[in-house]
Design a protein around this motif. Sequence first.
Motif, short mmCIF file in Angstrom:
data_model
loop_
_atom_site.label_atom_id
_atom_site.label_comp_id
_atom_site.label_asym_id
_atom_site.label_seq_id
_atom_site.Cartn_x
_atom_site.Cartn_y
_atom_site.Cartn_z
N LEU A 184 -46.30 39.67 -1.37
CA LEU A 184 -47.42 40.22 -0.62
C LEU A 184 -48.65 40.28 -1.51
N MET A 185 -49.84 39.99 -0.92
CA MET A 185 -51.10 40.06 -1.65
C MET A 185 -51.96 41.18 -1.07
N SER A 186 -52.63 41.89 -1.94
CA SER A 186 -53.59 42.91 -1.51
C SER A 186 -54.92 42.23 -1.23
N ILE A 187 -55.38 42.28 0.01
CA ILE A 187 -56.60 41.61 0.42
C ILE A 187 -57.59 42.65 0.93
N PHE A 188 -58.80 42.61 0.36
CA PHE A 188 -59.88 43.46 0.88
C PHE A 188 -60.70 42.64 1.86
N LEU A 189 -60.78 43.12 3.09
CA LEU A 189 -61.51 42.43 4.15
C LEU A 189 -62.83 43.15 4.39
#
Length: 244
Positions: A184-189
């Motif tokens: 899993l990747m932490s993505i800031f949208l």
Amino acid sequence: MTTPFDEEPTKRRIGIFANLRSSFLTGLIVIAPIAFTIWLLWSFIGWVDGFVLPFVPRSYQPEELLNRWLSRDRGTDEWITVNIRGIGVVVFLMFTIFVGWLAKGLLGRSLLSYAETLLERVPVVRTIYNAVKQIAETVFTQSDRSFEKACLVEYPRKGIWAIGFISIAAKGEISKKAQTGGELMSIFLPTTPNPTSGFLLFVPKSDVIELDMSVEDAAKLVISAGLVYPNSKNPAEPVPAPDA
């Protein structure tokens, strides 16, 4: 009634107005970013001054110091009113440096530990303090840790793509309990046009498409609502059309 001789002056007038309009728009493009930046800095400095200066004793205010040095009395016509922007910023910087220097010493660490112990006993204050402290330590003490790359993710549903920023791989309980079968990747949208707010998404690595553009270029694209596209070959030139 018009004659063929009237067409030349009309075209000349249209050409003059077109050139004036083009020059005006070009000047506006040049002036607007500079003016907005200066206004933003000026407003921020004024806000800091308005917040900091009330904590400075009146006898040490710039206006008081100047008139005292000139031997002028308050309430007389000789009194000089002074409003120098930036004094509060200077005071804030000096105070912050002093507190940082003090906190590095044994006495400062002892006082800080004692103050934190007191704050831990207050339920609501404890939660706010710990959250703000963690954010501050993450932002200011880990300067080498920032968004790695820009990416594309399908959000809010399949078939709709949004620009995000890759933070780090998800760890701990989130990585263990999310049954994705992969990393899993932490993505800031970020949101448009304010990229400082947004959503934190945990997306399977297989669903994340990394972009070649830099994080700065991706931020410009978000802020401009899709009007400013980066050009990886020459940033000074516009991006060529897909069929070019």
